[in-house]
Design a protein around this motif. Sequence first.
Motif, PDB file in Angstrom:
ATOM      1  N   ARG A  15       7.085   9.014  -6.335  1.00  0.00           N
ATOM      2  CA  ARG A  15       7.989   9.970  -6.005  1.00  0.00           C
ATOM      3  C   ARG A  15       9.412   9.694  -5.655  1.00  0.00           C
ATOM      4  O   ARG A  15      10.450  10.244  -6.073  1.00  0.00           O
ATOM      5  N   GLY A  34      -3.105  16.737 -11.939  1.00  0.00           N
ATOM      6  CA  GLY A  34      -2.520  17.346 -10.670  1.00  0.00           C
ATOM      7  C   GLY A  34      -1.105  17.779 -11.053  1.00  0.00           C
ATOM      8  O   GLY A  34      -0.746  19.246 -10.519  1.00  0.00           O
ATOM      9  N   ARG A  84       2.459   1.689  -3.550  1.00  0.00           N
ATOM     10  CA  ARG A  84       1.483   2.377  -4.433  1.00  0.00           C
ATOM     11  C   ARG A  84       1.398   4.010  -4.270  1.00  0.00           C
ATOM     12  O   ARG A  84       1.352   4.673  -5.059  1.00  0.00           O
ATOM     13  N   ILE A  85       1.499   4.418  -2.860  1.00  0.00           N
ATOM     14  CA  ILE A  85       1.215   5.777  -2.540  1.00  0.00           C
ATOM     15  C   ILE A  85       2.821   6.657  -3.314  1.00  0.00           C
ATOM     16  O   ILE A  85       2.719   7.644  -3.636  1.00  0.00           O
ATOM     17  N   GLU A  86       3.665   5.822  -2.792  1.00  0.00           N
ATOM     18  CA  GLU A  86       4.996   6.591  -2.772  1.00  0.00           C
ATOM     19  C   GLU A  86       5.930   6.322  -3.958  1.00  0.00           C
ATOM     20  O   GLU A  86       6.925   6.998  -4.241  1.00  0.00           O
ATOM     21  N   ASP A 139       9.892  18.000   4.359  1.00  0.00           N
ATOM     22  CA  ASP A 139       9.294  19.447   3.684  1.00  0.00           C
ATOM     23  C   ASP A 139       9.806  19.363   2.149  1.00  0.00           C
ATOM     24  O   ASP A 139      10.496  20.292   1.711  1.00  0.00           O
ATOM     25  N   ARG A 178      -7.261   7.258 -11.638  1.00  0.00           N
ATOM     26  CA  ARG A 178      -6.388   7.865 -10.680  1.00  0.00           C
ATOM     27  C   ARG A 178      -5.084   8.499 -11.528  1.00  0.00           C
ATOM     28  O   ARG A 178      -4.748   9.447 -11.178  1.00  0.00           O
ATOM     29  N   ALA A 237       0.753  -1.213   0.073  1.00  0.00           N
ATOM     30  CA  ALA A 237       0.007  -0.019  -0.086  1.00  0.00           C
ATOM     31  C   ALA A 237       1.013   1.327  -0.098  1.00  0.00           C
ATOM     32  O   ALA A 237       0.548   2.287  -0.691  1.00  0.00           O
ATOM     33  N   ILE A 238       2.025   1.355   0.723  1.00  0.00           N
ATOM     34  CA  ILE A 238       2.843   2.298   0.814  1.00  0.00           C
ATOM     35  C   ILE A 238       3.324   2.559  -0.453  1.00  0.00           C
ATOM     36  O   ILE A 238       3.636   3.650  -0.975  1.00  0.00           O
ATOM     37  N   THR A 242       8.506   6.038   4.216  1.00  0.00           N
ATOM     38  CA  THR A 242       8.907   6.898   2.946  1.00  0.00           C
ATOM     39  C   THR A 242      10.385   7.007   2.962  1.00  0.00           C
ATOM     40  O   THR A 242      11.208   6.722   1.869  1.00  0.00           O
ATOM     41  N   ARG A 257      -5.905  11.706 -13.155  1.00  0.00           N
ATOM     42  CA  ARG A 257      -5.922  12.639 -12.047  1.00  0.00           C
ATOM     43  C   ARG A 257      -4.460  13.098 -11.584  1.00  0.00           C
ATOM     44  O   ARG A 257      -4.294  14.305 -11.238  1.00  0.00           O
ATOM     45  N   VAL A 258      -3.597  12.174 -11.415  1.00  0.00           N
ATOM     46  CA  VAL A 258      -2.237  12.397 -11.102  1.00  0.00           C
ATOM     47  C   VAL A 258      -1.839  13.134 -12.162  1.00  0.00           C
ATOM     48  O   VAL A 258      -1.114  14.586 -11.875  1.00  0.00           O
ATOM     49  N   ASP A 278       6.201  17.357  -8.311  1.00  0.00           N
ATOM     50  CA  ASP A 278       5.448  17.354  -9.479  1.00  0.00           C
ATOM     51  C   ASP A 278       6.489  17.239 -10.746  1.00  0.00           C
ATOM     52  O   ASP A 278       6.010  16.529 -11.918  1.00  0.00           O
ATOM     53  N   VAL A 317       7.293  20.677  -3.320  1.00  0.00           N
ATOM     54  CA  VAL A 317       6.261  20.012  -4.087  1.00  0.00           C
ATOM     55  C   VAL A 317       6.255  20.236  -5.586  1.00  0.00           C
ATOM     56  O   VAL A 317       6.082  19.388  -6.431  1.00  0.00           O
TER      57      VAL A 317
END
Lengths: 141, 409
Positions: B18, B222, B13-15, B97, B215, B10-11, B58, B218-219, B104, B100
């Motif tokens: 990046r 974004g 998929r999210i990360e 931090d 998804r 799951a992590i 992460t 949408r990414v 992108d 962003v």
Amino acid sequence: MPKYMLIWRTIDEEKQNAAMADIPFEQMLETMGKLNDELIKSGVVLAMEGLDPEEHTVVTYADGEQPVVTDGPYGETKELFGGFYLLSVASKQEAVEWAKRLTYFPGSAVEVRRVPTIDEFPQDNPWIQKELEWRTKNGQL
Amino acid sequence: MSDATRAVEAIWRIESARIVGALARFTGDFALAEDAAQEALAEALVSWPEHGRPANPTGWLMTTAKRRAIDTIRRAGVQREKYAAIAHDQDEAYDDDVDVERIDDDILALMFVSCHPVLSKEARVALTLRVVGGLSSEEIARAFLVPVATIQARITRAKKTIAAAQVPFEAPPPDERRERLPGVLSVLYLIFTEGSTATSGDELIRTDLAREARRLTRVLIGVLPEEPEAYGLLALMELTASRFPARIDASGDPILLEDQDRTRWDRGAIKRGMAALEQATPRGLGPYGLQAAIAGTHAVAESVEQTDWERIIVLYEALGRIAPNPIVDLNRAVAVAMAHGPLPALELVDRLADDKRLDHTHLLPTVRGELLRRLGRSAEARKELERAAEMCTNDRERVVLRQKIAELT
């Protein structure tokens, strides 16, 4: 297509209020804004809303024949519902991972709930049929 | 599968986008970044269930992947400057931090590299799902009904092709971007269509893949929020997916649009689709936007009879002008049949029959057979529908065709 609702709750009001009192409002917005941005950019958000704090809350509860109306949050349970996210994710675990990231104020909790689809209810029930008709005309999340 | 393993996935998929993106930027080497990230994932799958999950998952993944990348560069003993660039911050704690805008840019670059024109269509799809979507080779293989080894080989070959062509890790500059964006969108659409209609086998909808395609779109939006056609594509996907709950019956057979229970359409998806469609309109609709507008016309109609078929005909005409395609003409013929009856539609279809590009699909005989049936020309209808059933590769669609044949009088 699993949908999960992440529900923000206050489980320890004192602790949360104390924690929040220490954080400048701008910083709070920054923390939440960044996370929201991350969620949006990950393409998983279907909807999200936050709710007014407890001083605007009215609760009606069943206790006897007539509902009892009180101001403020839930009396005994002290679980203020603070807002929600509706996410479309690949798995429950993924919803849980996002919930963990949203759990950042001490005294708060995030509840992860699967959103069932209307298909999972008995289709021949007239009330379910009525609801389907309403959804057809008015939409749903 | 244990909970700990599921958590790693799951992590990931999210990360993963990046992590691979940042590594590719550090090293300037897309293949190296992807390999190192996969090694980190493999290590996490062993280590976290055993030793518990690190406090900053992460950061752990990023640091581990960086170390693996450095090991590889060291082993190769070359590319000193690359080593210097990445080694210098290897022990820095993972910075929460993170910038962003830089993320992108990384994700945009990742998308354009994964969908690079030097790659085959299959390779673009596999690579996009793997590096942007964070899917494993096993998951991709399952979705596309091919052996895992096939997907692994496809990804390995794709990475070699990118290295050999010296594709830089960057999003193309704005003028070139406009030219290459349709290529990226078509990969996302391919993933969606594979998820919405299996080209073979007995599973009509693989909603996971269709969900992932939405998804990823949408990414993309974004990181690239000013592209109308990206919104057009998202609108098309949402509006198409809104019909998924009504598309198959209890036994798993497909239900045609005209017979679908519209109360089952996903109103949330329709709303999201219509909202995206509005974002797609400022400079006139492109091919995806037009298809979305057609789907939207169906979505807001209460029934087949109340559908604005004239509008659909006009939209198909517009689509045929900017993206000529015999399937579009065939669909326009279907809309003409709805608005003006089967005879003028049959004339259109007969003109299309000469188009060799339709020879490989069962769609032309399907539509022609249906029109002939409505005209009461049963013998001819039977012949066409039988031909359609023979050509159809989707088991469930074939069932519907056979049923139509059986119902002919």
